[in-house]
Design an enzyme around this catalytic site. Sequence first.
Site, PDB file in Angstrom:
ATOM      1  N   SER A  36     -16.566 -14.398  10.596  1.00  0.00           N
ATOM      2  CA  SER A  36     -15.865 -14.364  11.878  1.00  0.00           C
ATOM      3  C   SER A  36     -14.942 -15.571  11.924  1.00  0.00           C
ATOM      4  O   SER A  36     -15.358 -16.700  11.675  1.00  0.00           O
ATOM      5  CB  SER A  36     -16.863 -14.426  13.036  1.00  0.00           C
ATOM      6  OG  SER A  36     -16.180 -14.479  14.275  1.00  0.00           O
ATOM      7  N   GLN A 172       1.137   0.157   2.752  1.00  0.00           N
ATOM      8  CA  GLN A 172      -0.274  -0.108   3.049  1.00  0.00           C
ATOM      9  C   GLN A 172      -1.209   1.034   2.679  1.00  0.00           C
ATOM     10  O   GLN A 172      -2.399   0.814   2.443  1.00  0.00           O
ATOM     11  CB  GLN A 172      -0.462  -0.430   4.537  1.00  0.00           C
ATOM     12  CG  GLN A 172       0.235  -1.686   5.003  1.00  0.00           C
ATOM     13  CD  GLN A 172       1.531  -1.380   5.720  1.00  0.00           C
ATOM     14  OE1 GLN A 172       2.239  -0.450   5.340  1.00  0.00           O
ATOM     15  NE2 GLN A 172       1.855  -2.150   6.724  1.00  0.00           N
ATOM     16  N   GLN A 173      -0.700   2.242   2.601  1.00  0.00           N
ATOM     17  CA  GLN A 173      -1.579   3.376   2.311  1.00  0.00           C
ATOM     18  C   GLN A 173      -1.889   3.524   0.825  1.00  0.00           C
ATOM     19  O   GLN A 173      -2.714   4.364   0.454  1.00  0.00           O
ATOM     20  CB  GLN A 173      -0.954   4.677   2.837  1.00  0.00           C
ATOM     21  CG  GLN A 173      -0.955   4.808   4.359  1.00  0.00           C
ATOM     22  CD  GLN A 173      -2.364   4.967   4.923  1.00  0.00           C
ATOM     23  OE1 GLN A 173      -3.317   4.346   4.467  1.00  0.00           O
ATOM     24  NE2 GLN A 173      -2.505   5.803   5.944  1.00  0.00           N
ATOM     25  N   ASN A 195       5.991  -3.831  -2.476  1.00  0.00           N
ATOM     26  CA  ASN A 195       5.994  -5.262  -2.736  1.00  0.00           C
ATOM     27  C   ASN A 195       5.365  -5.481  -4.116  1.00  0.00           C
ATOM     28  O   ASN A 195       4.975  -4.526  -4.795  1.00  0.00           O
ATOM     29  CB  ASN A 195       5.301  -6.062  -1.630  1.00  0.00           C
ATOM     30  CG  ASN A 195       3.821  -5.727  -1.483  1.00  0.00           C
ATOM     31  OD1 ASN A 195       3.149  -5.339  -2.437  1.00  0.00           O
ATOM     32  ND2 ASN A 195       3.297  -5.872  -0.276  1.00  0.00           N
ATOM     33  N   THR A 223       9.932  -5.947  -3.351  1.00  0.00           N
ATOM     34  CA  THR A 223      10.099  -7.232  -2.669  1.00  0.00           C
ATOM     35  C   THR A 223       9.126  -8.238  -3.269  1.00  0.00           C
ATOM     36  O   THR A 223       7.991  -7.913  -3.608  1.00  0.00           O
ATOM     37  CB  THR A 223       9.874  -7.091  -1.157  1.00  0.00           C
ATOM     38  OG1 THR A 223       8.576  -6.516  -0.921  1.00  0.00           O
ATOM     39  CG2 THR A 223      10.934  -6.185  -0.540  1.00  0.00           C
ATOM     40  N   ASP A 257       9.638  -4.816   6.649  1.00  0.00           N
ATOM     41  CA  ASP A 257      10.316  -3.764   7.417  1.00  0.00           C
ATOM     42  C   ASP A 257      11.750  -4.180   7.741  1.00  0.00           C
ATOM     43  O   ASP A 257      12.669  -3.353   7.702  1.00  0.00           O
ATOM     44  CB  ASP A 257       9.550  -3.478   8.703  1.00  0.00           C
ATOM     45  CG  ASP A 257       8.119  -3.037   8.445  1.00  0.00           C
ATOM     46  OD1 ASP A 257       7.867  -2.412   7.400  1.00  0.00           O
ATOM     47  OD2 ASP A 257       7.247  -3.327   9.286  1.00  0.00           O
TER      48      ASP A 257
END
Length: 327
Positions: A36, A172-173, A195, A223, A257
């Site tokens: 955490s 991301q997927q 990326n 990128t 983006d």
Amino acid sequence: MRIAVTGSIATDHLMRFQGRFVDQILPDKLDHVSLSFLVDDLQVRRGGVASNIAFGLGQLGLRPVLVGAVGRDFEEYDEWLRRHGVDTHSLHTSRAQHTARFLCTTDDDGNQIASFYAGAMSEASAIDLGAVSQHVGGLDLVLVGANDPEAMLRHTHDCRTAGLPFAADPSQQLARLQGDAIRDLVTGAEYLFTNEYEATLLLIKTGWTADDVLARVSTWVTTLGRKGCRIQQQGERAIEVSAVPVTEAEAPTGVGDGFRAGFLAALAWGLTSTRAAQLGCAVAANVLCASGPQEYQLDGNELLSLCRSSYGPETAYDLSRRLSHLR
């Protein structure tokens, strides 16, 4: 050139951890992680890869068509995007789900730990891109961005069926998608965006080499963070474009983006991939200096100044006709 941007549309909850994640992770306890992080800052921002890219394109004077699924809680966000030049008439509105949520914590090294609640995004596969194209009078390019996996596959299939050029941007997927799906999403793309980490992950999951990828896409844009980006085409020497220097970075969320918005805008203006990457890096620098992925405002003269100082007068000249009118 009319561009449709498909992908996630979300509200971002961005937090800052004053420390380094790596210092809190015990290598011999990775099979039982329970951590955490006490964060010192929380910002709630508009986000989602598709809406971030569309926002940037709208600021650059294009009128992109945003394609995705949202909840009935989207009204205020919708008004914001329309004020910034985005066509939102092709959105699917869920009757039952909230608009997606992205929760992200960034440490002092710029590393991020994030979670994503799909919500209404799970209904994006109901959208017919062929019908969208007919409704807006035709599309010249469709960016297939990170979204519900079934929606990504359907949008890619719709593009092939309707003969619409598309850019693959699984981002991301890639962590969730299997090799067969990734191969389907990439094959035949006019542009592939990744990326540096995603590029390696794509090769591992597909079993392809870099040459295999370049045999299946026209242009591969990777990128490289602070190093800029790399542009590759089959049989050609790779082009490296340096990043625009930034002295006071805020947060990395949405920087990629912004790069895509600048890159696609320059392509829409008929400029080369090199000029597109240079403008992309300049827009990315603006995002990096802002406190959220849609908290920046582009000024044409400032963009030209950035491009002139980073890439020389020829780049500024080539971009001047399109950027000088932006305020």
